[in-house]
Motif scaffolding. Structure first.
Motif, PDB file in Angstrom:
ATOM      1  N   CYS A  22     -64.323  33.927  64.456  1.00 31.60           N
ATOM      2  CA  CYS A  22     -65.055  33.624  62.706  1.00 31.60           C
ATOM      3  C   CYS A  22     -65.738  32.244  63.146  1.00 31.60           C
ATOM      4  N   VAL A  65     -64.086  32.489  57.344  1.00 28.59           N
ATOM      5  CA  VAL A  65     -62.284  31.656  57.735  1.00 28.59           C
ATOM      6  C   VAL A  65     -61.872  33.315  57.020  1.00 28.59           C
ATOM      7  N   MET A  67     -60.214  36.931  58.997  1.00 29.84           N
ATOM      8  CA  MET A  67     -59.080  36.210  59.206  1.00 29.84           C
ATOM      9  C   MET A  67     -58.793  37.764  59.625  1.00 29.84           C
TER      10      MET A  67
END
Length: 319
Positions: A110, A157, A161
């Motif tokens: 990330c 993000v 993920m």
């Protein structure tokens, strides 16, 4: 223990062992000191830069806000990776909790994507400053930085993920020795007894979508910047224009060069030691973090003045 579909029993893994530099064990000894110094330099330099930008009113401008975001990302990346690597080198603490491993994996993917995206936004900032100087103050505003920060956060993000999620959902049947210093996605997932084709494909798609698109846009920005600089006819104007984006170009060079070498060594892994990509992966989390604030501090007059004021304040308060 859980039964397999074929009737065999597998042991559930609760932790992993990071077993790096197996083929080159001496590297741990020789790397521990420079890695420690680079880590301390990264923490100190980024800390000083962040405090300087925070306290110096003249640095409360969009360009320096973007630099603050870059410093924060570098700090988090360093803290996520290097302390654990040094614990392995110094104290042979190889174990890492199952969930902590996937958390490290997520933060690395990330924040690396966020750093790349920040470089892309900084390239746009330099493009506007050189190619559209009269419109700079109306385009690059505090609101622009806020929107850019939200975009950087949301994009990375959401897209990264699924990397740890896909890896964590696999069945780990007893193998728990990761041949790496960090919880890299493919190093972990290949320990699974499941098919990891989806993990490999998603990792590749995300890498090229995020880092690839950022590097293309950065490259295009600098083509336009170079074209605009070559058109400048005023004496010294070209040199001044190059100086304003020189620091940013050097930082991108640090970031992309190590990344490119890392990719190439992976492609040619049969011709190089498997420890080389591991070494480059570790260094990529500390060398840019250590050098980024120094390059900006040395090359930017406003930051140098701000650091001197900060040191003067510290000296006065200690007396």
């Amino acid at each position: 223990m859980t039964p397999h579909q074929n009737g065999t029993i597998s042991i559930e893994v609760s932790e992993f062992l990071l077993n790096c530099f197996v083929r080159s064990p001496r590297w741990k000894f020789w790397l521990s000191l420079p890695l420690s110094l680079l880590f301390l330099l990264a923490m100190g330099a980024n800390g000083v830069l962040l405090v300087t930008i925070r306290l110096e009113v003249s640095l409360h401008e969009p360009m320096y806000y973007l630099l603050s975001i870059l410093s924060l990302l570098d700090t988090v990346l360093c803290l996520t990776v290097i302390p654990k690597v040094l614990a392995i080198f110094w104290f042979d603490i190889k174990s890492i909790n199952f969930y902590a491993c996937f958390l490290q994996m997520y933060i690395m993917n990330c924040f690396l994507g966020m750093e790349s995206c920040t470089f892309m936004v900084m390239a746009y900032d330099r493009y506007v400053a050189i190619c559209h100087p009269l419109r700079y103050s109306s385009i690059i505003t505090d609101q622009f930085v806020a929107k850019a920060a939200i975009f950087i956060l949301a994009r990375n993000v959401l897209l990264t993920m699924f990397i740890p999620i896909l890896s964590a959902r696999l069945r780990y049947c007893g193998k728990n020795i990761i041949e790496n210093c960090i919880c890299a996605n493919l190093s972990v997932s290949k320990l699974s007894c499941d098919n990891i084709a989806l993990n490999r494909i998603y990792q590749l798609i995300v890498a090229w979508t995020l880092l690839g698109s950022d590097l293309i846009l950065i490259f295009l920005s600098y083509i336009f910047i170079l074209r605009a600089i070559l058109r400048l006819k005023a004496k010294g104007a070209a040199a001044k224009a190059l100086s304003t984006c020189g620091s940013h170009f050097i930082l991108i060079l640090f970031f992309s060069t190590i990344l490119l070498v890392f990719v190439l060594t992976h492609i040619a892994k049969k011709k190089v030691s498997p420890d080389i990509p591991i070494l480059l992966n570790v260094l990529h989390h500390v060398i840019p973090a250590a050098l980024n604030p120094i390059v900006y501090g040395v090359r930017t007059q406003e930051i140098k003045v701000g650091i001197r004021k900060l040191l003067r304040r510290v000296g006065e308060s200690s007396n």
